[in-house]
Design a protein around this motif. Sequence first.
Motif, PDB file in Angstrom:
ATOM      1  N   GLY A   1       0.763  -1.240   0.000  1.00 41.64           N
ATOM      2  CA  GLY A   1       0.000   0.000   0.000  1.00 41.64           C
ATOM      3  C   GLY A   1       0.791   1.286   0.000  1.00 41.64           C
ATOM      4  O   GLY A   1       0.206   2.363   0.097  1.00 41.64           O
ATOM      5  N   ALA A   2       2.100   1.219  -0.131  1.00 42.85           N
ATOM      6  CA  ALA A   2       2.898   2.444  -0.170  1.00 42.85           C
ATOM      7  C   ALA A   2       2.626   3.214  -1.458  1.00 42.85           C
ATOM      8  O   ALA A   2       2.197   2.642  -2.461  1.00 42.85           O
ATOM      9  N   SER A   3       2.905   4.486  -1.420  1.00 41.98           N
ATOM     10  CA  SER A   3       2.803   5.287  -2.642  1.00 41.98           C
ATOM     11  C   SER A   3       3.823   4.765  -3.651  1.00 41.98           C
ATOM     12  O   SER A   3       4.902   4.314  -3.289  1.00 41.98           O
TER      13      SER A   3
ATOM     14  N   THR B   1      -1.816  -6.199  -1.681  1.00 48.58           N
ATOM     15  CA  THR B   1      -2.518  -6.045  -0.415  1.00 48.58           C
ATOM     16  C   THR B   1      -3.779  -5.210  -0.638  1.00 48.58           C
ATOM     17  O   THR B   1      -3.933  -4.539  -1.661  1.00 48.58           O
ATOM     18  N   ARG B   2      -4.675  -5.259   0.327  1.00 52.44           N
ATOM     19  CA  ARG B   2      -5.883  -4.425   0.255  1.00 52.44           C
ATOM     20  C   ARG B   2      -5.495  -2.946   0.222  1.00 52.44           C
ATOM     21  O   ARG B   2      -6.107  -2.150  -0.485  1.00 52.44           O
ATOM     22  N   SER B   3      -4.468  -2.587   0.974  1.00 52.59           N
ATOM     23  CA  SER B   3      -4.002  -1.195   0.970  1.00 52.59           C
ATOM     24  C   SER B   3      -3.493  -0.805  -0.411  1.00 52.59           C
ATOM     25  O   SER B   3      -3.670   0.337  -0.848  1.00 52.59           O
ATOM     26  N   ALA B   4      -2.867  -1.727  -1.119  1.00 50.90           N
ATOM     27  CA  ALA B   4      -2.393  -1.452  -2.479  1.00 50.90           C
ATOM     28  C   ALA B   4      -3.566  -1.157  -3.401  1.00 50.90           C
ATOM     29  O   ALA B   4      -3.468  -0.286  -4.280  1.00 50.90           O
ATOM     30  N   GLU B   5      -4.653  -1.862  -3.220  1.00 47.44           N
ATOM     31  CA  GLU B   5      -5.829  -1.626  -4.049  1.00 47.44           C
ATOM     32  C   GLU B   5      -6.376  -0.221  -3.829  1.00 47.44           C
ATOM     33  O   GLU B   5      -6.801   0.445  -4.777  1.00 47.44           O
TER      34      GLU B   5
ATOM     35  N   ALA C   1      -6.307   3.125  -6.628  1.00 42.31           N
ATOM     36  CA  ALA C   1      -7.425   4.000  -6.981  1.00 42.31           C
ATOM     37  C   ALA C   1      -7.050   5.474  -6.861  1.00 42.31           C
ATOM     38  O   ALA C   1      -7.535   6.303  -7.639  1.00 42.31           O
ATOM     39  N   HIS C   2      -6.171   5.807  -5.929  1.00 45.00           N
ATOM     40  CA  HIS C   2      -5.764   7.200  -5.726  1.00 45.00           C
ATOM     41  C   HIS C   2      -4.671   7.648  -6.687  1.00 45.00           C
ATOM     42  O   HIS C   2      -4.581   8.823  -7.019  1.00 45.00           O
TER      43      HIS C   2
END
Length: 191
Positions: free
Chosen positions: A15-17, A41-45, A49-50
């Motif tokens: 999920g990192a930038s 990861t879910r954070s990557a998803e 989107a961002h």
Amino acid sequence: MDSSSPRRLVVGISGASGVIYGIRLLQVLRDVGIETHLVMTRSAEITLAHESDYKVAEVRELASRAYSPTDIGAAISSGSFRTAGMIVAPCSIRSMSEIATGVTSGLLSRAADVVLKERRRLVLMVRETPLHSGHLRTMAQLSDMGAIIAPPVPAFYAQPRTLDDMIDHTIGRMLDFFDIETGLVRRWKDG
């Protein structure tokens, strides 16, 4: 990648930038004929989107095989599934910390743990700045365990003209760790 190594690589996107690094990595590996096994990861998803116009399904389609981040029974969670190693691009501090401790909460950190225990190559494109001493100690611990800590730092000697040039050069350098030639790297004083 020498001829005795499997022509397959695990790709983790946390999920990192910097999710574009993972996307471009998958594109390049597909273009050079390397089988890829993806876990996001879910954070990557959410980050995807961002930071991009890509949809999760589009990123998954870039891989030879994609797994749910909760699928702890996936092939990549076992050392008997032979790979050349794994790149986590980008690698969040959370994922890095889980990998360092061996306390894995999902498939990405489990797959990285397997790569380390099997003495395969693990490259972590850690995306965070500034770093405090806890981050640095964790990085040193991972390096001592055999991981390569490779933050995506641009190489200006390559005289990039675009952001894509910078991303490509970085991806090419990451794949150098696996002896995968991509033609993306403008090498220092090489012709």
